[in-house]
Design an enzyme around this catalytic site. Structure first.
Site, short mmCIF file in Angstrom:
data_model
loop_
_atom_site.label_atom_id
_atom_site.label_comp_id
_atom_site.label_asym_id
_atom_site.label_seq_id
_atom_site.Cartn_x
_atom_site.Cartn_y
_atom_site.Cartn_z
CD GLU A 1 57.74 10.95 2.59
OE1 GLU A 1 58.29 11.09 3.53
OE2 GLU A 1 56.81 9.90 2.16
CE LYS B 1 63.54 11.30 7.90
NZ LYS B 1 62.05 11.28 8.17
CG ASP C 1 58.49 7.69 11.17
OD1 ASP C 1 58.80 7.64 9.92
OD2 ASP C 1 58.00 8.69 11.66
CB SER C 2 58.96 3.66 7.14
OG SER C 2 60.34 3.45 7.07
CD GLU D 1 57.35 12.89 9.67
OE1 GLU D 1 56.08 13.39 9.76
OE2 GLU D 1 57.59 11.61 9.37
CG ASP E 1 62.28 9.15 10.77
OD1 ASP E 1 62.73 10.41 10.83
OD2 ASP E 1 61.79 8.27 9.97
#
Ligand code: KIV
Length: 273
Positions: free
Chosen positions: A191, A122, A53-54, A124, A92
């Site tokens: 991270e 993925k 999602d960057s 978070e 993401d």
């Protein structure tokens, strides 16, 4: 490469990644958001391609990862998948598509899998999203966890500094990592955490730990493609190694083109019909 040849390529799977950890072979992972760059990086033998999602930052120019939508992630991911032959593609889950309730999380994950052709998602977080993780896994969708600096929580943290330097947060991170492994996650991204803590998590868990700013004693490394190629600027965390200065290279090429057009040097006689 022909379709016939490409069918011979052994795809990277969750099983392959587990074997790599078991045999002490490091896992390489990079982000990609489009077909053309995905095709180039897959040809290098990279193990995992993350449609991060960057994309919100490097593709859309947003200040954080929060604004990107599920439809936008699906657009990026389906483009990437078309460029990939060997690597495992992970997508993401964007902010707001899994935190509310686990049914919503499942339907977001199902859309990603159905509409992109990727192999995993993925997500978070730890204990707070474990119900969503379990529900997604129960549908047979492989899940990669993400702990430490989780950029979707940037407004809670208030800063992008290294996480889990204090004992309380380090203990919670270790506990969350165990929780994700027990739930059935196939790997975890760590991270921006102290290298010693990342090494401890890596030793304690059987599933692969992929680090970004988490030191060398993890099972693999991930970087944002546009950062390591030097396309992005004004972003120089200690963990980032720039392998190229593509910003200047692209600028130079475009400047030369503009100059050639202006001085009537392009197109020349051989470049026309
Ligand atoms: O979105 C992303 O690029 C990521 C990596 C930094 C791991 O989550």
């Amino acid at each position: 490469m022909s379709v016939h040849e490409s069918s011979k390529v052994r795809k990277v799977t969750t099983h392959v990644l587990h074997k790599m950890k078991f045999h002490g072979k490091k896992i390489s992972m990079l982000t990609a958001y489009d077909y053309s760059l995905a095709r180039i990086i897959d040809s290098t033998g990279i193990d995992v391609v993350l449609v991060g999602d960057s994309a919100s930052n490097v593709m859309a120019g947003n200040e954080s990862t929060l604004p990107i939508t599920l439809d936008q992630m699906i657009y990026h991911a389906s483009s990437v998948v078309k460029g990939i032959n060997r690597a495992m593609v992970i997508v993401d889950m964007p902010f707001g598509t899994y935190q509310g309730n686990s049914m919503e999380a499942l339907s977001s994950a199902v859309r990603i899998m159905k509409e992109t052709g990727a192999q995993a998602i993925k997500i978070e977080g730890g204990a707070e999203i474990i119900e969503s993780v379990e529900r997604i896994l129960s549908a047979g969708i492989p899940v990669m966890g993400h702990l430490g600096l989780t950029p979707q929580s940037i407004h809670k943290f208030g800063t992008y500094v290294v996480r889990a330097t204090e004992e309380d947060e380090a203990n919670k991170l270790l506990k969350d990592a165990h929780l994700l492994e027990e739930a059935g996650c196939f790997a975890i991204v760590l991270e921006k955490v102290p290298a010693k803590l990342a090494a401890r998590v890596t030793q304690a868990l059987k599933i692969p730990i992929i680090g970004i700013g988490a030191g060398a004693d993890v099972d693999g490394q991930v970087l944002v493609l546009h950062d390591m190629l030097g396309i992005t600027q004004n972003f120089s965390p200690r963990f980032l190694r720039r392998y190229h200065n593509l910003y200047e290279e692209i600028r130079g090429a475009v400047q030369a083109y503009v100059d050639d057009v202006k001085k009537l040097d392009f197109p020349n006689e051989r470049e026309q019909y």
